[in-house]
Write a protein that holds these residues in place. Structure first.
Motif, short mmCIF file in Angstrom:
data_model
loop_
_atom_site.label_atom_id
_atom_site.label_comp_id
_atom_site.label_asym_id
_atom_site.label_seq_id
_atom_site.Cartn_x
_atom_site.Cartn_y
_atom_site.Cartn_z
N TRP A 153 0.90 -1.14 0.11
CA TRP A 153 0.20 0.26 0.20
C TRP A 153 0.79 1.31 0.03
CZ3 TRP A 153 -0.70 4.37 2.73
CH2 TRP A 153 -2.03 5.16 2.78
N MET A 154 0.74 1.95 -0.77
CA MET A 154 1.65 3.34 -1.00
C MET A 154 0.80 4.48 -0.66
SD MET A 154 4.39 1.93 -1.67
CE MET A 154 5.58 3.43 -2.24
N SER A 155 -0.57 4.52 -1.28
CA SER A 155 -1.55 5.77 -0.78
C SER A 155 -2.82 5.36 -0.83
CB SER A 155 -0.90 6.98 -1.59
OG SER A 155 -1.70 6.66 -2.92
N PRO A 156 -3.80 6.23 -0.58
CA PRO A 156 -5.25 5.62 -0.90
C PRO A 156 -5.57 5.27 -2.15
CG PRO A 156 -4.95 7.74 0.63
CD PRO A 156 -3.65 7.50 0.02
N ASP A 157 -4.71 5.73 -3.04
CA ASP A 157 -5.08 5.21 -4.63
C ASP A 157 -4.13 4.40 -5.31
OD1 ASP A 157 -3.55 7.51 -5.00
OD2 ASP A 157 -5.15 8.25 -6.56
N GLU A 158 -3.10 4.16 -4.51
CA GLU A 158 -1.80 3.42 -5.06
C GLU A 158 -1.06 2.38 -4.33
OE1 GLU A 158 2.80 5.03 -6.30
OE2 GLU A 158 1.30 6.39 -5.40
N LEU A 159 -0.83 1.37 -5.30
CA LEU A 159 -0.04 0.07 -4.89
C LEU A 159 1.18 -0.01 -5.58
CD1 LEU A 159 -3.09 -2.50 -4.99
CD2 LEU A 159 -2.44 -1.29 -3.04
N LEU A 160 2.11 -0.82 -5.03
CA LEU A 160 3.30 -1.15 -5.58
C LEU A 160 3.60 -2.48 -5.71
CD1 LEU A 160 5.83 -0.17 -6.87
CD2 LEU A 160 6.94 -0.11 -4.70
N ILE A 161 3.60 -3.23 -6.83
CA ILE A 161 3.63 -4.60 -6.88
C ILE A 161 5.01 -4.73 -7.17
CG2 ILE A 161 2.76 -6.69 -8.24
CD1 ILE A 161 0.17 -5.20 -8.96
N LEU A 162 5.58 -5.74 -6.23
CA LEU A 162 7.00 -6.12 -6.36
C LEU A 162 7.17 -7.60 -6.97
CD1 LEU A 162 8.05 -4.59 -2.88
CD2 LEU A 162 8.58 -3.83 -4.95
N CYS A 163 7.98 -7.86 -7.71
CA CYS A 163 7.72 -9.14 -8.55
C CYS A 163 9.21 -9.31 -9.06
CB CYS A 163 6.88 -9.36 -9.60
SG CYS A 163 6.90 -8.06 -10.83
N ASP A 164 9.24 -10.29 -9.96
CA ASP A 164 10.61 -10.86 -10.72
C ASP A 164 10.77 -9.67 -11.82
OD1 ASP A 164 12.80 -12.70 -11.46
OD2 ASP A 164 11.72 -12.61 -13.20
N HIS A 165 11.86 -9.29 -12.05
CA HIS A 165 12.02 -8.08 -13.04
C HIS A 165 11.55 -8.82 -14.27
CE1 HIS A 165 14.12 -5.64 -15.84
NE2 HIS A 165 14.03 -4.77 -14.82
N GLY A 166 11.64 -9.84 -14.77
CA GLY A 166 11.17 -10.34 -16.33
C GLY A 166 9.69 -10.26 -16.04
N ALA A 167 9.06 -10.48 -14.90
CA ALA A 167 7.59 -10.62 -15.01
C ALA A 167 6.69 -9.52 -14.93
CB ALA A 167 7.28 -11.69 -13.87
N ALA A 168 7.30 -8.29 -14.72
CA ALA A 168 6.72 -7.12 -14.61
C ALA A 168 5.94 -6.49 -15.80
CB ALA A 168 7.76 -5.93 -14.18
N GLU A 169 6.35 -6.56 -17.02
CA GLU A 169 5.79 -6.24 -18.19
C GLU A 169 4.19 -7.24 -18.24
OE1 GLU A 169 4.52 -3.24 -20.32
OE2 GLU A 169 6.51 -3.39 -19.25
N GLU A 170 4.31 -8.39 -17.78
CA GLU A 170 3.30 -9.49 -17.87
C GLU A 170 2.22 -8.92 -16.85
OE1 GLU A 170 2.25 -14.12 -16.89
OE2 GLU A 170 4.42 -13.67 -17.21
N PHE A 171 2.71 -8.67 -15.73
CA PHE A 171 1.94 -8.03 -14.58
C PHE A 171 1.02 -6.90 -14.99
CE2 PHE A 171 4.14 -10.93 -11.99
CZ PHE A 171 3.35 -11.14 -10.79
N VAL A 172 1.61 -5.87 -15.85
CA VAL A 172 1.01 -4.92 -16.35
C VAL A 172 0.03 -5.19 -17.37
CG1 VAL A 172 1.15 -2.68 -17.85
CG2 VAL A 172 2.84 -3.07 -16.10
N VAL A 173 0.20 -6.28 -18.13
CA VAL A 173 -0.62 -6.66 -19.12
C VAL A 173 -1.97 -7.36 -18.67
CG1 VAL A 173 -1.14 -8.34 -21.16
CG2 VAL A 173 1.07 -6.67 -21.06
N ARG A 174 -1.75 -8.26 -17.58
CA ARG A 174 -2.65 -8.87 -17.14
C ARG A 174 -3.48 -7.79 -16.07
NH1 ARG A 174 -0.07 -13.85 -13.73
NH2 ARG A 174 -2.30 -14.01 -13.39
N LEU A 175 -2.93 -7.15 -15.38
CA LEU A 175 -3.75 -6.13 -14.52
C LEU A 175 -4.61 -5.18 -15.60
CD1 LEU A 175 -1.04 -4.93 -12.06
CD2 LEU A 175 -3.34 -6.17 -11.58
N THR A 176 -4.04 -4.73 -16.82
CA THR A 176 -4.75 -4.09 -17.60
C THR A 176 -6.02 -4.72 -18.20
OG1 THR A 176 -2.94 -2.74 -18.17
CG2 THR A 176 -4.49 -2.62 -19.66
N GLU A 177 -5.67 -6.02 -18.49
CA GLU A 177 -6.93 -6.72 -18.99
C GLU A 177 -8.05 -7.28 -18.03
OE1 GLU A 177 -4.65 -10.43 -20.36
OE2 GLU A 177 -4.12 -9.31 -22.25
N ALA A 178 -7.52 -7.37 -16.78
CA ALA A 178 -8.68 -7.74 -15.68
C ALA A 178 -9.29 -6.39 -15.26
CB ALA A 178 -7.66 -8.10 -14.40
#
Length: 191
Positions: free
Chosen positions: A65-90
């Motif tokens: 939790w970073m602020s009332p409207d912000e989260l920071l997701i920590l993951c493997d460096h190589g997986a970060a772009e996939e997380f963005v795509v999956r979140l955007t789709e979801a």
């Protein structure tokens, strides 16, 4: 395209605590109504929504939790772009912003005795580093002297610091200077 490199490859310092630049770290910033993004975060990361100032582990990722409207997701460096795509789709059709900020940040690991670790950090931040004010599993956004940073304790003897990549050398030098063997404070006890 050039190969990704961490801000300070292999940087380490020893003193009252050990400091190590953690290398490439995946980081995804997610902005939006946290109640509306909770399901997508759980689906993509396997983590529940963290409480205010909290950081929780999921399947291959941690969510802070970073602020009332912000989260920071920590993951493997190589997986970060996939997380963005999956979140955007979801989150399709819902107001949000998911951005891979991995290469704009640096992360440091600090290890040492409970008291020494909190003393080293207390010397360079106005935030209360006492065990009652910042427990393992909580994250605190603050300043390290002149620059913004985030701090959390993985355990009583291990902490993490995130800063902007552009100030990584400054933060590393600041942490190393604060951790010099010649500068013990003894305010926070190891008990």
């Amino acid at each position: 395209m050039s190969e990704a490199r961490s801000a300070l490859p292999g940087a380490e310092a020893d003193g009252l605590v050990a400091i190590r630049e953690m290398g490439l770290q995946g980081m995804v910033m997610l902005r939006g109504d946290l109640a509306e993004v909770a399901g997508a975060v759980r689906e993509v990361t396997g983590a529940d929504m963290p409480p205010t100032r909290g950081i929780v582990r999921g399947d291959g990722a941690s969510v802070a939790w970073m602020s009332p409207d912000e989260l920071l997701i920590l993951c493997d460096h190589g997986a970060a772009e996939e997380f963005v795509v999956r979140l955007t789709e979801a989150l399709a059709g819902r107001h949000h912003l998911a951005v891979n900020v991995s290469d704009a940040r640096a992360m440091f690991a600090l290890t040492g005795g409970r008291g020494a670790l909190r003393d080293v950090l207390s010397k360079i931040t106005p935030a209360d580093m006492s065990a009652d004010a910042l427990k393992p599993g909580e994250m605190r956004r603050t300043r390290l002297q002149q620059v913004p940073a985030a701090i959390w304790f993985e355990s009583e003897t291990e902490a993490r610091v995130i800063c902007f990549r552009s100030v990584a050398a400054y933060v590393f030098d600041l942490l190393a200077m604060s951790a010099r063997d010649s500068g013990p404070v003894g305010f926070h006890r190891d008990a």
